[in-house]
Design a protein around this motif. Sequence first.
Motif, short mmCIF file in Angstrom:
data_model
loop_
_atom_site.label_atom_id
_atom_site.label_comp_id
_atom_site.label_asym_id
_atom_site.label_seq_id
_atom_site.Cartn_x
_atom_site.Cartn_y
_atom_site.Cartn_z
N LEU A 1 8.28 7.89 -3.00
CA LEU A 1 7.36 6.95 -2.35
C LEU A 1 6.98 5.83 -3.31
O LEU A 1 7.12 5.95 -4.52
CB LEU A 1 6.10 7.69 -1.87
N ASP A 2 6.49 4.75 -2.73
CA ASP A 2 6.15 3.59 -3.55
C ASP A 2 4.79 3.73 -4.22
O ASP A 2 4.52 3.03 -5.20
CB ASP A 2 6.14 2.32 -2.68
N GLY A 3 3.92 4.57 -3.67
CA GLY A 3 2.60 4.69 -4.28
C GLY A 3 1.68 5.58 -3.47
O GLY A 3 2.12 6.32 -2.60
N VAL A 4 0.39 5.49 -3.79
CA VAL A 4 -0.62 6.29 -3.09
C VAL A 4 -1.84 5.44 -2.74
O VAL A 4 -2.07 4.38 -3.34
CB VAL A 4 -1.14 7.48 -3.94
N VAL A 5 -2.61 5.95 -1.77
CA VAL A 5 -3.94 5.41 -1.50
C VAL A 5 -4.89 6.26 -2.33
O VAL A 5 -4.80 7.49 -2.29
CB VAL A 5 -4.30 5.55 0.00
N ALA A 6 -5.76 5.63 -3.11
CA ALA A 6 -6.63 6.42 -3.97
C ALA A 6 -7.99 5.77 -4.13
O ALA A 6 -8.10 4.55 -4.09
CB ALA A 6 -5.99 6.57 -5.34
N SER A 7 -9.01 6.62 -4.29
CA SER A 7 -10.35 6.08 -4.50
C SER A 7 -10.43 5.51 -5.92
O SER A 7 -9.65 5.89 -6.80
CB SER A 7 -11.41 7.16 -4.28
N PRO A 8 -11.37 4.58 -6.15
CA PRO A 8 -11.44 3.93 -7.47
C PRO A 8 -11.49 4.92 -8.63
O PRO A 8 -10.86 4.70 -9.66
CB PRO A 8 -12.75 3.13 -7.38
N GLN A 9 -12.19 6.04 -8.44
CA GLN A 9 -12.35 7.01 -9.53
C GLN A 9 -11.05 7.70 -9.90
O GLN A 9 -10.94 8.29 -10.96
CB GLN A 9 -13.38 8.09 -9.16
N GLU A 10 -10.07 7.66 -9.01
CA GLU A 10 -8.82 8.39 -9.26
C GLU A 10 -7.75 7.53 -9.93
O GLU A 10 -6.72 8.03 -10.36
CB GLU A 10 -8.28 8.92 -7.92
N ILE A 11 -8.02 6.19 -9.99
CA ILE A 11 -6.97 5.27 -10.41
C ILE A 11 -6.38 5.62 -11.78
O ILE A 11 -5.17 5.73 -11.95
CB ILE A 11 -7.49 3.81 -10.44
N GLU A 12 -7.27 5.82 -12.77
CA GLU A 12 -6.78 6.00 -14.14
C GLU A 12 -5.91 7.24 -14.29
O GLU A 12 -4.85 7.19 -14.92
CB GLU A 12 -7.96 6.06 -15.11
N ASP A 13 -6.35 8.35 -13.69
CA ASP A 13 -5.58 9.60 -13.79
C ASP A 13 -4.22 9.46 -13.13
O ASP A 13 -3.21 9.94 -13.64
CB ASP A 13 -6.33 10.75 -13.11
#
Length: 243
Positions: free
Chosen positions: A163-175
Amino acid sequence: MGHLKASTRERLILALDVESVEEAEGLVDLLGDYVGAFKVGSQLYTAHGPKVVEVIQGKGGRVFLDLKFHDIPSTVAAAAAEAVKLGVFMFNLHASGGLEMMRKAIEAAKKAAGRAKREKPLVVAVTVLTSLDEVALGEELGVGRPLRDHVIHLAKMAHGAGLDGVVASPQEIEDIRAACGQEFLIVTPGVRPEWATLGDQKRVMTPGEAIAAGADYIVVGRPILQAPDPVEAARRILKEMAL
Ligand code: C5P
């Protein structure tokens, strides 16, 4: 940064959380120059179907079809091919549907894009809905590992499936960035400028913070839709994103 990284305007996605095609059309006319894509979710799509996508695209707007496919692999693959035929720029599915479901969806999207002689849309996965907390994840869904670990597990699986990517909440971005690399796209809702009210979003970042944290696209609805001057609100958000 990677080949898919986009300009500031292209990175702003407006959530068209409205009831009618007319309202959607009006917003595309008003904001087409300020946003990179319009998100059509289950409300608008259930009410008006492909027509609303065609209307937006007819005005030159790109569409993120937010229907979060989650079904047996062959069904999701068929739906993915239909999304390609519709000509959308991005669509999503639930990573919880499993590796085979995601692989089949990507394969079908690529084939359909080849047949239609158009670019494959970006395909992104939803990991854990932000409406679920760790208690619901454990007690209702029977997932024993911590929520954060489960998000990363699903993001890695989506990455592995191509897949090209994910939908993620701001807090999850770094991980997620750390686990899946620079090329993997992160689409982030739950963004609130300092000057906007929170609404029902609890864990938020400003547009500038989300981009600085590594988001590729941000999805914004009410801070623009409910602003006294939506164009001015979009302009301010673009300015914050570019800082
Ligand atoms: O109005 P607001 O900016 O909160 O809209 C954000 C959009 O992103 C809505 O369409 C919402 O359904 C969607 N979304 C979200 N939070 C998630 C996933 C999707 O707000 N975790």
